[in-house]
Scaffold this motif. Structure first.
Motif, PDB file in Angstrom:
ATOM      1  N   LEU A   1      29.989  35.693 -15.410  1.00  0.00           N
ATOM      2  CA  LEU A   1      29.868  36.702 -16.330  1.00  0.00           C
ATOM      3  C   LEU A   1      30.051  38.155 -15.277  1.00  0.00           C
ATOM      4  N   THR A   2      29.906  38.000 -14.085  1.00  0.00           N
ATOM      5  CA  THR A   2      30.363  39.060 -13.265  1.00  0.00           C
ATOM      6  C   THR A   2      31.718  39.090 -12.682  1.00  0.00           C
ATOM      7  N   GLN A   3      32.521  40.219 -12.987  1.00  0.00           N
ATOM      8  CA  GLN A   3      34.068  40.078 -12.478  1.00  0.00           C
ATOM      9  C   GLN A   3      34.136  40.357 -11.112  1.00  0.00           C
ATOM     10  N   TRP A   4      34.619  39.510 -10.216  1.00  0.00           N
ATOM     11  CA  TRP A   4      34.730  39.883  -8.932  1.00  0.00           C
ATOM     12  C   TRP A   4      36.320  39.283  -8.481  1.00  0.00           C
ATOM     13  N   GLU A   5      37.051  40.120  -7.839  1.00  0.00           N
ATOM     14  CA  GLU A   5      38.320  39.758  -7.691  1.00  0.00           C
ATOM     15  C   GLU A   5      38.486  39.402  -6.200  1.00  0.00           C
ATOM     16  N   VAL A   6      38.497  38.117  -6.010  1.00  0.00           N
ATOM     17  CA  VAL A   6      38.365  37.471  -4.508  1.00  0.00           C
ATOM     18  C   VAL A   6      39.948  37.418  -4.191  1.00  0.00           C
ATOM     19  N   GLY A   7      40.494  38.089  -3.004  1.00  0.00           N
ATOM     20  CA  GLY A   7      41.906  38.202  -2.634  1.00  0.00           C
ATOM     21  C   GLY A   7      41.821  36.788  -1.653  1.00  0.00           C
ATOM     22  N   GLU A   8      42.844  37.167  -0.543  1.00  0.00           N
ATOM     23  CA  GLU A   8      43.311  36.181   0.360  1.00  0.00           C
ATOM     24  C   GLU A   8      42.243  36.173   1.547  1.00  0.00           C
TER      25      GLU A   8
END
Length: 220
Positions: A127-134
């Motif tokens: 429900l919580t948006q986290w943009e995990v990159g490289e």
């Protein structure tokens, strides 16, 4: 919320990697003032001796194998310089947001779960948006209480712990809800560089890991 009072590499905002190692890698960061900070009930902390911790780690290793941790590198802008978000406990211990993976859990799912539990009001990572990159770095421990190395030590021993650092990109605004027994600090990258005595090897090495990125400050 406590803020600790960082060189900017201005590149192409739309730069990205084309997969062959060439081209710019860009990350946009936003002013710290764009974000809202509040607190939630304290989280339980392990109050144990070094001997107790070593014994616990050995037991877990025997049961589950190598311990894998994932940690987030989160940047914001303050005073026109990039700052890293760190958690501080007991006024002297600095940590990146993140923690240990559960057995069978993926790096991304585990990091989202840890970020939600430590930095969000809603602990459901879906429900919580986290943009995990490289993944920008990997550190290893060949024993339970040795210092971490950014390579596998040639000691002949099987590694006991692996810590992976992931770049997590923030949206232009977000709420951070932090446990009362932790402080969320914004620390300038220049203060971290090679400052192992204060922040430890992993955190002190982050400015160098970020040197291949173009950091774009986006005005409020």
């Amino acid at each position: 919320m406590e803020i600790v009072n960082g060189r900017l590499n201005n590149g192409d905002r739309h730069g990205n990697s084309n997969g062959d190692g060439s081209g710019d890698l860009a990350v946009d960061i936003y002013p710290l003032s764009n974000y809202y900070f509040s607190s939630k009930p304290a989280v339980a902390s392990k109050d144990e001796t070094i001997a107790d911790r070593t014994q616990r780690l050995k037991f877990n290793y025997d049961v589950h194998g190598m311990r894998t941790c994932v940690e987030a590198v989160i940047l914001v802008e303050l005073f026109k310089h990039p700052h890293l978000l760190l958690l501080q406990s007991k006024n002297c211990i600095y940590k990146l947001p993140g923690g240990r993976l559960r057995p069978g859990e993926s790096d991304v799912d585990g990091l989202k779960r840890k970020l939600s539990s430590k930095l969000s009001a809603d602990e459901d990572c879906y429900l919580t948006q986290w943009e995990v990159g490289e993944c920008i770095g990997t550190w290893w421990k060949s024993d339970f209480e040795t210092l971490p190395y950014p390579y596998l030590p040639s000691s002949g021993k099987s590694p006991k712990e692996c810590t992976k650092l992931y770049l997590v990109k923030l949206p232009s605004s977000k709420d951070f809800i932090v446990p009362k027994n932790l402080k969320l600090l914004a620390v300038p990258l220049c203060q971290l560089h090679e400052n192992r005595k204060t922040y430890g090897s992993i955190i002190a090495g982050i400015p160098q890991l970020l040197s291949r990125f173009s950091i774009n400050i986006i005005d409020a």
